[in-house]
Design a protein around this motif. Structure first.
Motif, PDB file in Angstrom:
ATOM      1  N   MET A  75      55.581  67.048  26.176  1.00 58.51           N
ATOM      2  CA  MET A  75      56.476  66.024  26.708  1.00 58.51           C
ATOM      3  C   MET A  75      56.051  64.659  26.199  1.00 58.51           C
ATOM      4  SD  MET A  75      55.297  65.231  30.652  1.00 58.51           S
ATOM      5  CE  MET A  75      56.317  63.769  30.680  1.00 58.51           C
ATOM      6  N   SER A  76      57.007  63.774  26.125  1.00 62.59           N
ATOM      7  CA  SER A  76      56.722  62.359  25.939  1.00 62.59           C
ATOM      8  C   SER A  76      57.441  61.620  27.046  1.00 62.59           C
ATOM      9  CB  SER A  76      57.187  61.885  24.561  1.00 62.59           C
ATOM     10  OG  SER A  76      58.591  61.995  24.440  1.00 62.59           O
ATOM     11  N   LEU A  77      56.840  60.528  27.506  1.00 63.88           N
ATOM     12  CA  LEU A  77      57.395  59.788  28.640  1.00 63.88           C
ATOM     13  C   LEU A  77      57.324  58.298  28.337  1.00 63.88           C
ATOM     14  CD1 LEU A  77      58.444  59.568  31.543  1.00 63.88           C
ATOM     15  CD2 LEU A  77      56.074  59.720  32.329  1.00 63.88           C
ATOM     16  N   LYS A  78      58.486  57.700  28.132  1.00 67.80           N
ATOM     17  CA  LYS A  78      58.558  56.256  27.917  1.00 67.80           C
ATOM     18  C   LYS A  78      58.542  55.568  29.272  1.00 67.80           C
ATOM     19  CE  LYS A  78      61.338  52.721  25.576  1.00 67.80           C
ATOM     20  NZ  LYS A  78      62.598  52.472  24.828  1.00 67.80           N
ATOM     21  N   LEU A  79      57.564  54.690  29.474  1.00 62.76           N
ATOM     22  CA  LEU A  79      57.309  54.104  30.790  1.00 62.76           C
ATOM     23  C   LEU A  79      57.947  52.727  30.923  1.00 62.76           C
ATOM     24  CD1 LEU A  79      53.572  55.147  30.897  1.00 62.76           C
ATOM     25  CD2 LEU A  79      55.370  56.019  32.400  1.00 62.76           C
ATOM     26  N   PRO A  80      58.081  52.245  32.173  1.00 57.90           N
ATOM     27  CA  PRO A  80      58.565  50.877  32.366  1.00 57.90           C
ATOM     28  C   PRO A  80      57.647  49.880  31.663  1.00 57.90           C
ATOM     29  CG  PRO A  80      58.525  52.083  34.435  1.00 57.90           C
ATOM     30  CD  PRO A  80      57.825  52.937  33.444  1.00 57.90           C
ATOM     31  N   GLN A  81      58.206  48.744  31.299  1.00 55.82           N
ATOM     32  CA  GLN A  81      57.421  47.731  30.572  1.00 55.82           C
ATOM     33  C   GLN A  81      56.486  47.004  31.538  1.00 55.82           C
ATOM     34  OE1 GLN A  81      60.173  45.229  28.449  1.00 55.82           O
ATOM     35  NE2 GLN A  81      60.775  46.862  27.030  1.00 55.82           N
ATOM     36  N   ARG A  82      55.410  47.678  31.822  1.00 54.61           N
ATOM     37  CA  ARG A  82      54.426  47.130  32.747  1.00 54.61           C
ATOM     38  C   ARG A  82      53.059  47.706  32.389  1.00 54.61           C
ATOM     39  NH1 ARG A  82      55.214  44.912  37.942  1.00 54.61           N
ATOM     40  NH2 ARG A  82      53.293  44.844  39.194  1.00 54.61           N
ATOM     41  N   ALA A  83      52.082  46.866  32.181  1.00 57.75           N
ATOM     42  CA  ALA A  83      50.758  47.316  31.769  1.00 57.75           C
ATOM     43  C   ALA A  83      50.005  47.911  32.956  1.00 57.75           C
ATOM     44  CB  ALA A  83      49.964  46.148  31.181  1.00 57.75           C
ATOM     45  N   GLY A  84      49.039  48.758  32.637  1.00 60.57           N
ATOM     46  CA  GLY A  84      48.145  49.239  33.678  1.00 60.57           C
ATOM     47  C   GLY A  84      48.302  50.679  34.070  1.00 60.57           C
ATOM     48  N   PHE A  85      49.246  51.434  33.507  1.00 59.36           N
ATOM     49  CA  PHE A  85      49.338  52.863  33.777  1.00 59.36           C
ATOM     50  C   PHE A  85      48.088  53.549  33.214  1.00 59.36           C
ATOM     51  CE2 PHE A  85      53.807  51.744  34.157  1.00 59.36           C
ATOM     52  CZ  PHE A  85      54.243  52.551  35.193  1.00 59.36           C
ATOM     53  N   VAL A  86      47.552  54.505  33.953  1.00 63.22           N
ATOM     54  CA  VAL A  86      46.344  55.199  33.510  1.00 63.22           C
ATOM     55  C   VAL A  86      46.491  56.699  33.740  1.00 63.22           C
ATOM     56  CG1 VAL A  86      44.817  53.230  33.898  1.00 63.22           C
ATOM     57  CG2 VAL A  86      45.212  54.874  35.753  1.00 63.22           C
ATOM     58  N   MET A  87      45.765  57.484  32.925  1.00 61.75           N
ATOM     59  CA  MET A  87      45.714  58.942  33.097  1.00 61.75           C
ATOM     60  C   MET A  87      44.504  59.292  33.945  1.00 61.75           C
ATOM     61  SD  MET A  87      46.748  60.352  29.290  1.00 61.75           S
ATOM     62  CE  MET A  87      45.391  59.499  28.478  1.00 61.75           C
ATOM     63  N   GLU A  88      44.659  60.317  34.778  1.00 62.32           N
ATOM     64  CA  GLU A  88      43.575  60.774  35.643  1.00 62.32           C
ATOM     65  C   GLU A  88      43.422  62.297  35.509  1.00 62.32           C
ATOM     66  OE1 GLU A  88      44.136  57.503  39.256  1.00 62.32           O
ATOM     67  OE2 GLU A  88      44.759  59.587  39.542  1.00 62.32           O
TER      68      GLU A  88
END
Length: 903
Positions: free
Chosen positions: A542-555
């Motif tokens: 999958m690919s997921l284009k995110l909202p234009q907002r910094a700070g998303f992280v993988m856990e």
């Protein structure tokens, strides 16, 4: 006519009484093994115990293979009141038919069926019939074999037995399967005899996840083959290839064309397999000893059809001419894991394939499948065990575990969630298959109508996008790669969890649903391993284009490579430039799990779940309602609405497209747009649920009379709909028809097992009717019956708070409800209102903040906090809270004005 030993048929005494529950009074079977000749005698008696049994009686049928079997019908009788009527002596003639009942399954077996129409059959009659089938097989080369099923309770047989006889000089081995089988051995004259009464005891229930060998029905096996190697050596000559391709013929030319085009042995083998799979259609031919003997390759090539034997011999001949080492191999298509426990018999197999050796590696090639590509040639079929047929003889061999070179299924989904996490994402999906499934899908592409393709794509792919809606789809066939791909686009659903300060998206497709449910608590199951299932390789990316907002992280396990219970689980993920990319691979090897390994496996799964892969939103990420408000202000929802419109245009006569867009409009707080969609849906598919949903939306905008009309329609369609009755009570209350509302609530309460909901609704109606004290008394009486019920306590606290009476006791009610609630945001909101009435503003604000921490978008708490902020000189914050509350509930000012509360 076959000659049988004198007196070999077992004499049967008087028939047992039986009853309607056991209509089969007698079930005897006797098998005589004489080298490669086998005679099977059956003797049955069936009581027509009821009129229903008489109505459902079918004419007797005797089935045999005329080219190698003889059928002897010994007895056809009716036993009536102690009198025996001999139908054969009276001249009953049997009608012989060739039925080919499995022709639609591409099978010609040549079986003949003799039917015996019995006239004047009556309730209470006993039909007695016996026959013998004598079978011969030159293929067995003087060897004998038999497989005899034994009936087990609760089989409806009053009395029966199986008896197997063979000459003492014949070296027969035997083996029993099943609980309670204990055959008695004896001798008579020159024959050895084995006798087993039936039905035997009820068989132990097996766990559903037990390997198939543990689920085998009870029975007996007999064989004169000393070893599997002897069987292999005996059957191998049937597949000799020398001289089977005629020089100068069209088949030779086709094979030579393959040789000229391919010098690599693996490529030659793949081309040969494609020739047999694609040029020769499948048709089973059981005629002329065809159940064991393959037809000649030239005949198969001329006819352009053949069964597994014919296709295997043709493929062997082609490979031999191409210089590829190969041999025929017997397999069983479904119960191959049971073969090591069986005696060597030809009947233990139901399929034959080719085993080729290329560059020191074994390949198993099946000419009856379709779509095998050169890259897939090394795939190991799911047959578990094989018996190679060689002139020197070969033993039974286990197939290796080998991961396929290419996935059976390759799924990729590209999500676009740039509009925000509060909204369903757009998606583009590709679902690629190979092999036989790809070939079937390619055929479907040519045959399916657009409507069939739409329904198939939605049904097959909807779960992959969380029941999202597909508006565009196509099928692409890549003959060069041997794949077929479904492409689809639409609008899906990704559920961001918001019960923590920072929302997250659970994306672990490896262990989130992985569960070993094996139950081995019963003593009889403690040594039964867990089946590994069918081998498969699945890749999901999958690919997921995110909202234009910094700070998303993988856990969690961003990179994973685990082997758990025979499953190889792998993940690779990366997050860069506002886009997540993830690939997960699951290889099901098919290996079994021993019972003593289960604790360790469960511990592995539990540990992996502690590291579940997630995508986490940044700190201070907007609440759902804040994100919706911002997206509407910035006009970011146009592409989503356009996707819903495409879905509607794709199938304009279906209600589903309108219902999905209505749900979206409800989610973004556009009730009027949702009403329009539900109206269109009703025109195509009216039902009670849609009327109820539209009624709720009319109520949201204050149109209570129209809402009431919708509820009446819902009740007309579903007169027992409690939800619709509750809506009706609420709407009558809002229309100030208090007496009618209270009467309806009483009526529903009287017929309800759980009255709590109706008590709360009636109390609310009493409060709005100016009779709040009566409502409080009603709730207090309900609490006597269910003390400590948090819902009733909250209803009481809320009623006192909104109607501003008994406020000190209301605090106690709410506090008690908070202590007892699993989810306390609603009760905190109620207590905040009571604190507000008491003028204790700091405590009210604390409860509101606590409620919004649990449920950040709750409109009632936002509204009250907005009022407190305005009164505390936080005008911007207050207006922001009020705006968010009003966005969700256009009538919230009117509702609180009814309580005497205004900003």
């Amino acid at each position: 006519m076959a000659r049988l030993p004198t007196g070999w048929c077992l004499a049967t005494g008087p028939l047992p009484a039986g009853d309607a529950a056991t209509p089969w009074l007698l079930g005897d079977q006797q098998v005589l093994i004489e080298a490669d000749k086998r005679s099977t005698f059956t003797d049955h008696a069936y009581r027509i115990a009821t009129a229903d049994a008489l109505r459902n009686w079918d004419d007797l049928q005797f089935v045999w293979q005329p080219d190698r079997d003889d059928l002897i019908v010994h007895k056809l009788q009716i036993v009536r009141g102690g009198e025996t009527i001999d139908l054969l002596a009276q001249g009953l003639k049997l009608t012989v038919l060739r039925r080919e009942k499995d022709f639609e399954q591409k099978t010609i077996d040549g079986l003949l069926t003799a039917t015996a129409p019995i006239e004047d059959l009556r309730v209470g009659d006993i039909v007695r019939f016996s026959s013998t089938i004598v079978e011969r097989s030159d293929v067995l080369a003087g060897n004998g074999e038999a497989i005899v099923d034994v009936a087990a309770k609760p089989a409806a047989i009053a009395q029966g037995s199986v008896r197997i006889l063979w000459p003492r000089t014949l070296p027969v081995k035997w083996k029993a399967f099943g609980k309670g089988i204990a055959p008695v051995e004896s001798g008579k004259g020159s024959y050895h005899i084995l006798t087993q009464a039936q039905p035997i005891v009820k068989q132990d229930e097996m766990p559903q996840d037990a390997p198939i060998r543990f689920q085998r029905p009870p029975g007996l096996e007999f064989s004169t083959f000393p070893t599997w190697s002897d069987l292999s050596r005996t059957v191998a000559p049937l597949y000799a290839t020398q001289g089977t391709i005629k020089e100068g013929g069209t088949l030779a030319a086709a094979v030579d064309g393959i040789a000229k085009a391919n010098s690599n042995p693996k490529a030659r083998a793949a081309a040969a397999l494609a020739l047999v799979q694609n040029e020769i259609r499948y048709l089973y031919n059981g005629l002329a000893n065809g159940n064991y003997v393959p037809q000649a390759p030239e005949q198969t090539w001329t006819l352009r059809y053949g069964d597994c034997k014919a296709k295997t011999l043709l493929l062997l001949a082609v490979l031999d001419r191409l210089g590829v080492e190969a041999m025929p191999t017997l397999v069983h298509s479904t119960v191959g894991d049971a073969l090591p426990d069986r005696l060597p018999t030809l009947a233990a197999f139901d399929h034959v394939i080719v085993q080729a050796s290329i560059g020191g590696m074994d390949y198993w090639l099946d000419g009856t499948t379709a779509g095998t590509h050169v890259e897939d040639l090394a795939d190991v079929p799911p047959f578990r065990h094989v018996l190679p047929l060689t002139t020197a003889g070969s033993e039974l061999a286990a197939l290796p575990l080998r991961e396929p070179a290419r996935p059976d299924v390759d799924l990729h989904i590209a999500y676009d969630q740039s509009a925000g996490t509060a909204f369903p994402p757009l998606f583009d999906l590709s679902f690629t298959m190979r092999g036989e499934l790809a070939a079937r899908l390619a055929t479907l592409k040519e045959q399916a109508t657009p409507e069939q393709l739409r329904d198939m794509a939605q049904g097959a792919l909807g779960d992959f996008v969380n029941n999202g809606q597909i508006h565009t789809r196509s099928i692409e066939v890549d003959a060069a790669k041997g794949t077929t791909t479904i492409h689809a686009s639409g609008i899906g659903n990704l559920r961001w969890i918001r019960d923590e300060p920072r929302p997250y998206l659970a994306l672990d497709g490896l262990v989130s649903d992985f569960e070993i449910k094996a139950d081995r608590t019963r003593a009889a199951w403690r040594n039964i391993p867990v089946s590994g299932g069918s081998p498969s390789l699945i890749v999901r990316s999958m690919s997921l284009k995110l909202p234009q907002r910094a700070g998303f992280v993988m856990e969690g396990d961003v990179q994973a490579d685990m082997m758990i219970a025979g499953f190889a689980l792998r993940r690779q993920a990366r997050l860069a430039a506002g886009k997540l990319e993830k690939t997960e691979t699951v290889w099901t090897s098919g290996s079994e799990v021993a019972v003593n390994q289960l604790p360790a496996v469960r511990a592995q799964v539990a540990a992996a779940r502690q590291r579940e892969f997630r995508l986490r939103a940044p700190d201070a990420y907007p609440t759902r309602v804040e994100e919706i408000a911002a997206a509407k202000k910035e006009k970011r929802l146009g592409p989503l609405l356009a996707a819903y419109q495409k879905a509607i245009d794709d199938d304009p006569e279906a209600a589903n497209g309108y219902l999905n867009r209505a749900a979206f409009n409800i989610g973004i707080f556009e009730p009027k747009a949702a009403i329009a969609d539900l109206t269109n849906a009703i025109e195509h598919e009216a039902n009670a649920e849609i009327y109820r949903r539209r009624a709720g939306l009319h109520a949201q905008i204050g149109d209570f009379r129209t809402a009431l009309a919708d509820v009446e329609e819902a009740l007309a369609l579903d007169p027992g709909d409690e939800t619709a009755f509750a809506q009706k009570v609420y709407l009558l209350t809002e229309l100030k028809q208090y007496d009618d509302a209270l009467a309806l609530a009483d009526e529903q309460m009287a017929g309800s097992k759980d009255k709590r909901g109706w008590v709360g609704l009636k109390a609310e109606t009493l409060g709005k009717a100016g009779r709040a004290a009566e409502g409080a008394t009603l709730l207090a009486e309900a609490l006597v019956e269910r003390p400590g019920d948090p819902g009733l306590l909250n209803n009481l606290c809320w009623l006192k708070g909104t109607r501003s009476f008994e406020l000190e006791s209301a605090l106690k009610d709410c506090t008690r409800a908070i202590e007892l609630s699993d989810e306390s945001s609603a009760v905190l909101d109620s207590r905040a209102l009571v604190f507000f009435r008491l003028g204790r503003m700091e405590e009210a604000r604390a409860d509101l903040d606590a409620a919004l921490k649990i449920s950040p978008s709750m409109p009632a708490s936002l509204y009250m906090r907005g009022i407190l902020r305005l009164r505390g000189d936080d005008r911007d914050g207050g207006q922001r809270d009020l705006a968010l509350a009003r966005l969700q509930n256009a009538r919230i000012d009117a509702e609180y004005a009814d309580y005497g509360i205004k900003p």
